[in-house]
Scaffold this motif. Structure first.
Motif, short mmCIF file in Angstrom:
data_model
loop_
_atom_site.label_atom_id
_atom_site.label_comp_id
_atom_site.label_asym_id
_atom_site.label_seq_id
_atom_site.Cartn_x
_atom_site.Cartn_y
_atom_site.Cartn_z
N ILE A 164 5.94 -0.62 -2.53
CA ILE A 164 4.68 -0.02 -2.97
C ILE A 164 3.92 -0.99 -3.87
CG2 ILE A 164 3.70 1.83 -4.37
CD1 ILE A 164 5.88 3.67 -3.33
N LEU A 165 4.64 -1.64 -4.77
CA LEU A 165 3.98 -2.61 -5.67
C LEU A 165 3.33 -3.72 -4.86
CD1 LEU A 165 6.51 -3.03 -8.64
CD2 LEU A 165 4.47 -1.62 -8.55
N LEU A 170 0.47 -5.65 -6.65
CA LEU A 170 1.09 -5.86 -7.97
C LEU A 170 2.30 -6.77 -7.80
CD1 LEU A 170 1.04 -2.19 -9.33
CD2 LEU A 170 -0.51 -4.06 -9.95
N PRO A 171 2.61 -7.57 -8.83
CA PRO A 171 3.79 -8.43 -8.76
C PRO A 171 5.06 -7.58 -8.79
CG PRO A 171 2.80 -8.55 -10.93
CD PRO A 171 1.85 -7.76 -10.08
N LEU A 186 -1.66 0.65 -13.14
CA LEU A 186 -2.71 0.45 -12.14
C LEU A 186 -3.54 1.72 -11.97
CD1 LEU A 186 -4.15 -0.97 -9.76
CD2 LEU A 186 -2.25 -0.19 -8.29
N PHE A 187 -2.86 2.86 -11.82
CA PHE A 187 -3.56 4.11 -11.54
C PHE A 187 -4.39 4.60 -12.73
CE2 PHE A 187 -0.18 5.44 -8.19
CZ PHE A 187 -0.71 4.50 -7.31
N THR A 188 -4.03 4.17 -13.93
CA THR A 188 -4.80 4.60 -15.11
C THR A 188 -5.86 3.60 -15.51
OG1 THR A 188 -3.06 3.68 -16.52
CG2 THR A 188 -2.94 6.04 -16.03
N LEU A 232 0.24 6.10 1.69
CA LEU A 232 1.66 6.13 1.35
C LEU A 232 2.17 4.75 0.95
CD1 LEU A 232 2.89 8.48 4.22
CD2 LEU A 232 2.99 8.99 1.77
N ASP A 233 1.68 3.73 1.63
CA ASP A 233 2.14 2.37 1.32
C ASP A 233 1.77 1.96 -0.09
OD1 ASP A 233 3.25 2.15 3.80
OD2 ASP A 233 1.60 0.99 4.68
N ARG A 234 0.65 2.40 -0.58
CA ARG A 234 0.17 2.00 -1.91
C ARG A 234 0.51 3.02 -3.01
NH1 ARG A 234 -2.20 0.07 2.13
NH2 ARG A 234 -3.19 -2.01 2.17
#
Length: 850
Positions: A164-165, A170-171, A186-188, A232-234
């Motif tokens: 997902i990362l 994202l690293p 990321l989401f915030t 879903l992947d992210r």
């Protein structure tokens, strides 16, 4: 925040309560009276009780909509949350001055009721409230939000987290904890989230838009479509169970621009007027309705004077008897149920308790009839306002699918008095003479006490129905006139002249909380105490008195055997006329009709023809019509010629031709008559049936006693034994008065002092912990107390009173003699004497004990 400030912040609800002053504790106990039933021993027990599920549920149910939305927002915020974070959840990313202005009041309400504690930098929702309001698959949050990323990914494999990362750009990380933290970051982050969603396919954004306001759960197949696979992947959708996905809370808040609720409702919706009338017209209409209400109750009980309907085995009136009562009163069945229940609530009607149980008037009814009209009305109005029996439920079904009957069980609703009072209070806030718009009134009531759970959007709830019934019943009773609150109705609830809504007083909060008063705060007239309600009821009677017309001492006799009463009659005149004639029509003027049966009824009551002629001549403004004179003389001439007694029954008459006529009549066959003598007939039926049968044949017999005297029957002969009015079913514990609050707070603080004062360890023992009272032997107790007398030290003791109740106290012994210790009791703030054998143990207080 500095280290010193952190250490000073309360670490628990008990510590937060301990920092409150007496006024703040009183506000808590006043708003949640269940917390002092019984009085807690100390503040720790008070905090524990304030966190129980039943008490928290009750507290949440008494919140207004915005205070509840504030609690719901705190339930989805971090624990603890800052004031700024809470404001962001309610107002969103864009400043909302209305929400910002209303939040201090809502937060003050939650703090006052001990649902929230802590300073503005560390706001904590009580754990039980968070469990009730936080989202879960079994109990979705009213906010429509789902679980956080951390909650939704619990149990997810580390490899899947890294995938997902990578898909989200994202690293990679070395452990699941840091992976979840990175995804949450990321989401915030508004900027990075906007960039991520900008690349989303249109179908993917459509899916998010359907889930954003809830419910946040959706179904997917084993092989999801491409636009679902992209989400879903992210991690924008996370799996919670096979075939089920959820929108993480952080993603939903980004899509909502930070708002926890789609539509915050910080301001109470106003109650608007649908029509306006002159106050004089409203009061005159209400006064007319009040007189009609008195007449209706009297007519009802007049119908039941000689024994009312039978009591059902399960209690209450049968459907058939209610229909008969409605026909007799010339009203619909729901209205008849209202009058029956009102008379019962006022203590004017009850069951007689006999083997063949029936309803009848009580002795209190006779006392009530002697009161002035305004006082009779005030008693009915007070019984209606305070009663919990709900006539509107009659004809419905209970939880066991049984029909609810008038005067039967199952009609009590504890919320009824509060709703009635609140509806009238809202009417009192309108300009005088203004009738409310019903929809706006109901919207205001729903804002003040919103529904929780799956029924939160249901409009046909009990409080809504109670409000509808209140408006209808208030009009029937004369509390309102033409839909507007009348002057007597205003006095009944203790309201002054109509005025626009004013700022509500600020709710007490924790120490140091500076909460500005919101100008849109809802105003609620306080529910009156019994003593205050008695004063208000008396005031309502005084206001109504001048509005009622003076009783008349005359009627207008007409040639068609009717009498017109152009207004309310004086009681003696109304009582005699009610026996002598039948009511034909009611309204502004009442029309009475004289019939042979009504005249015979007056003669049965002991009146003579001469009495009736004199009565009519004295009370008629018109000459007595000749047809009426003939009617009275004709009925009187035939009245009493036949005498009925018990043989089983007999008939005697000086005119044997009359007896022969009776025997020859076919209608007498069922009476079983036979001639015993030229002037006597015997019957095989009881005297009552014989009387009814002869009257149906057109005769006018009179009943006689065993001594041959005519029995005089009166309409008010049937009365129950003394009965009390039904007690309202309380809606929880009663609100404590000031004296009880002061005593409770003093006792709680005293117990808290005893439970928290530091102690010195005894010889070879550890200091008591956890608030447990000390345990020492009799010799050690005596020695410690005697030493304290010499040194002036204070002691902590465990004590069992004469009722066996164990308490803890802090005392300063003064002297010990005769098996008693006299000491200054710090917890009671007075000098007391205690038997030494009732002291379970004693411990010295530490030198730094305050």
């Amino acid at each position: 925040m500095s280290t010193e400030e952190k250490s000073a912040a309360p670490r628990s609800l008990a510590e937060a309560l301990r920092a409150r002053d007496d006024a703040s504790l009183a506000a808590l106990l006043r708003s949640r009276p269940d917390l002092i039933t019984p009085v807690p021993t100390d503040l720790t027990q008070l905090a524990t009780r304030a966190g129980t599920r039943a008490s928290v549920l009750r507290a949440l149910e008494h919140l207004d909509r915005f205070a509840l939305q504030t609690a719901e927002a705190l339930a989805v915020a971090a624990d603890p949350a800052t004031y700024g974070e809470l404001l962001g959840l309610l107002a969103g990313d864009d400043p909302d001055p209305v929400v910002a202005g209303a939040l201090p009041r809502a937060l003050g309400v939650l703090r006052t009721r001990a649902l929230v504690w802590g300073g503005d930098d560390r706001l904590r929702l009580v754990r039980t409230a968070r469990e009730l309001l936080a989202p879960s698959p079994q109990h979705p949050s009213p906010t429509g939000l789902g679980p956080t990323v951390r909650e939704a990914t619990a149990g997810m494999s580390p490899g899947r987290l890294q995938e997902i990362l990578a898909a989200a750009g994202l690293p990679s990380t070395h452990d699941p904890v840091s992976a979840v933290a990175a995804l949450t970051g990321l989401f915030t982050d508004r900027t990075r989230m906007a960039a991520l969603l900008a690349d989303a396919p249109a179908d993917s954004r459509e899916v998010l838009s359907r889930l954003v306001w809830g419910p946040p759960y959706g179904q997917v197949t084993h092989d999801p479509a491409a636009h679902l696979r992209w989400l879903l992947d992210r991690g924008l959708l996370l799996p919670t169970a096979p075939g089920t996905v959820v929108l993480p809370r952080e993603v939903a808040l980004h899509l909502r621009a930070g708002r926890a609720h789609r539509t915050p409702e910080p301001v109470a919706p106003p109650v608007t007027a649908a029509a306006g009338h002159r106050p004089q017209v409203v009061d005159a209409t209400a006064a007319g309705q009040a007189l009609a209400a008195l007449a209706m109750v009297e007519e009802l009980l007049k119908e039941w004077d000689e024994g009312g309907p039978a009591v059902l085995r399960a209690g209450g009136l049968s459907v058939r008897d209610l229909k008969r009562t409605a026909v007799a009163l010339d009203v619909s069945e729901p209205v008849a149920a209202f009058w029956v229940e009102l008379a019962y609530a006022a203590g004017l009607v009850a069951s007689d308790g006999e083997a063949d149980e029936r309803y009848a008037a009580t002795p209190a009814y006779d006392e009530w009839r002697e009161l002035p009209a305004e006082q009779r009305w005030a008693r009915l109005a007070e019984a209606w306002l305070l009663g919990t029996r709900t006539p509107g439920l009659v004809g419905g079904r209970d939880a066991k699918d049984r029909t609810l009957s008038a005067l039967g069980p199952g009609l009590d609703r504890s919320a009824a008095p509060e709703v009635r009072h609140r509806v009238l209070a809202l009417l009192a806030r309108l300009p005088e003479g203004a009738a409310p718009d019903t929809d706006s009134l109901l919207a205001r009531l729903r804002w003040e006490r919103p529904l929780r759970g799956p029924r939160r959007d249901e409009t046909d709830d009990l409080r809504t129905r109670l409000a509808h019934w209140t408006l209808q019943e208030a009009e029937l009773l004369g509390v309102t006139g033409r839909g507007a609150l009348s002057a007597p109705g205003r006095a009944l609830i203790g309201a002054g002249p109509a005025a626009p809504e004013e700022p509500a007083p600020q709710d007490a909060a924790g120490p140091g909380d500076k909460l500005p008063v919101h100008r849109h705060a809802p105003v609620a007239l306080p529910v009156l105490s019994p003593a205050e309600q008695a004063v208000a009821t008396a005031a309502a009677a005084r206001v109504l008195g001048p509005l009622l017309p003076e009783p008349l001492d005359h009627v207008l006799l007409q040639a068609d055997l009717t009498a017109v009463a152009p207004g309310p009659l004086e009681r003696p005149l109304a009582e005699v006329l009610g026996v002598l004639a039948d009511v034909e029509s009611k309204g502004g003027a009442t029309v009475y009709r004289f019939t042979p049966g009504s005249v015979r009824r007056a003669l049965d009551a002991g009146r003579t023809a001469a009495d009736l002629h004199a009565f009519l001549a004295a009370h008629s403004r018109t000459p007595v019509p000749q047809p009426l004179t003939y009617l009275i003389d004709d009925v009187a001439r035939r009245h009493g010629r036949l005498r009925v007694g018990a043989a089983s029954a007999y008939v005697r008459c000086d005119d044997d031709a009359t007896l022969g006529e009776i025997l020859a009549d076919r209608r007498a066959a069922g009476l079983g008559l036979r001639r015993l003598a030229p002037t006597v007939l015997a019957a095989q039926t009881d005297p009552g049936t014989l009387l009814d049968g002869l009257r149906a044949m057109g005769f006018a017999p009179a009943a006689e006693s065993a001594h041959g005297d005519v029995l005089v029957t009166r309409a008010d002969a049937r009365r129950t034994p003394p009965r009390t009015a039904p007690e309202p079913v309380p809606d929880g514990p009663p609100a404590p008065d000031d004296a009880l609050l002061a005593a409770a707070i003093r006792a709680i603080r005293a117990g808290d002092l005893a439970a928290t004062a530091p102690r010195k360890p005894g010889p070879g023992t550890a200091p008591p912990t956890g608030g447990e009272p000390p345990r020492t032997g009799a010799a050690e107790t005596l020695a410690t107390v005697q030493a304290a007398v010499l040194t002036g030290a204070s002691l902590w003791i465990g004590y069992v009173n004469a009722e066996g109740a164990a308490t803890q106290r802090v005392i300063a012994p003064v002297r010990v003699e005769g098996g008693f210790v006299t000491a200054y009791d710090h917890t009671a703030d007075e000098v007391r004497t205690y038997p030494l054998h009732r002291i379970t143990g004693v411990a010295e207080l530490a030198d730094d004990a305050g």
